[in-house]
Design an enzyme around this catalytic site. Sequence first.
Site, short mmCIF file in Angstrom:
data_model
loop_
_atom_site.label_atom_id
_atom_site.label_comp_id
_atom_site.label_asym_id
_atom_site.label_seq_id
_atom_site.Cartn_x
_atom_site.Cartn_y
_atom_site.Cartn_z
CB SER A 63 -0.97 0.01 1.18
OG SER A 63 -2.09 -0.81 0.91
CE LYS A 66 -4.38 2.01 -0.70
NZ LYS A 66 -3.83 0.69 -0.99
CE1 TYR A 174 -5.52 2.31 2.91
CE2 TYR A 174 -5.55 -0.06 3.29
CZ TYR A 174 -4.88 1.08 2.91
OH TYR A 174 -3.56 1.00 2.54
#
Length: 243
Positions: A63, A66, A174
Amino acid sequence: MKVGVKESADRVLRGAVEQENGVAGVVAMATDREDNFYEGAEGKRELGKEQEMTTDTVFAIFSCTKAITGVAVKQLVEEGKISLDHPAKEYAPEIADIQVLEGFDADGEPRLRPPASDVTVEQLMLHTAGFGYDFFNEDLVKYGEKRDVPSVVTSSMASLTSCLLFDPGEQWEYGSNIDWAGKVVEGARGKRLGEVMKERIFEPLGMNETAFTMTDEMRSRRTTMHQRGEDGTLTAMPDFELP
């Protein structure tokens, strides 16, 4: 090297590895506006193997991608090519087909309806568009099973064509919002996201070993994923690698 930093930081890293059920290996760096003033590594790339963890070990950053996609989006905003308050469908038309999941009927079939408003680029950036992750949300697992939508861990476009969990802007969840922001970048630039990142982020910053696809040389320095059991022990997962 700042006085005392190396010794203190090395001690912290060593403790993380040597404590009971500690990590297999760890790399840490600290930087200021001039340069990296600390670089250190401790432990092994894989428990039970001999390869030492080094500062040039290759990690899957999951992640943390991101943040990189966010840079690619904000570059477009700075250039005036997109606006955060624009509907994302202007750049990623497929997003307009995705509906809101209202629940399941008695037979377990999903009940869907059109969203009350279009998803905006800003909502994708803020995780308020309505997308989630199947590994955090049971409803998305059920939806995927009924509509043959693969898990997000397949890294496939098909996994993004799931459903919204609520109307855009109504809640925070999320999920795969930033994947869709990546599709916005592709639509606005007319190039694949990996190409955009290479040209506009990685090469200018000298990040020459960051990519979606590993070279053989990168793979030779890859660290292994480990899974922690309920008793706290770690088990190596050498074959675990996202497509």
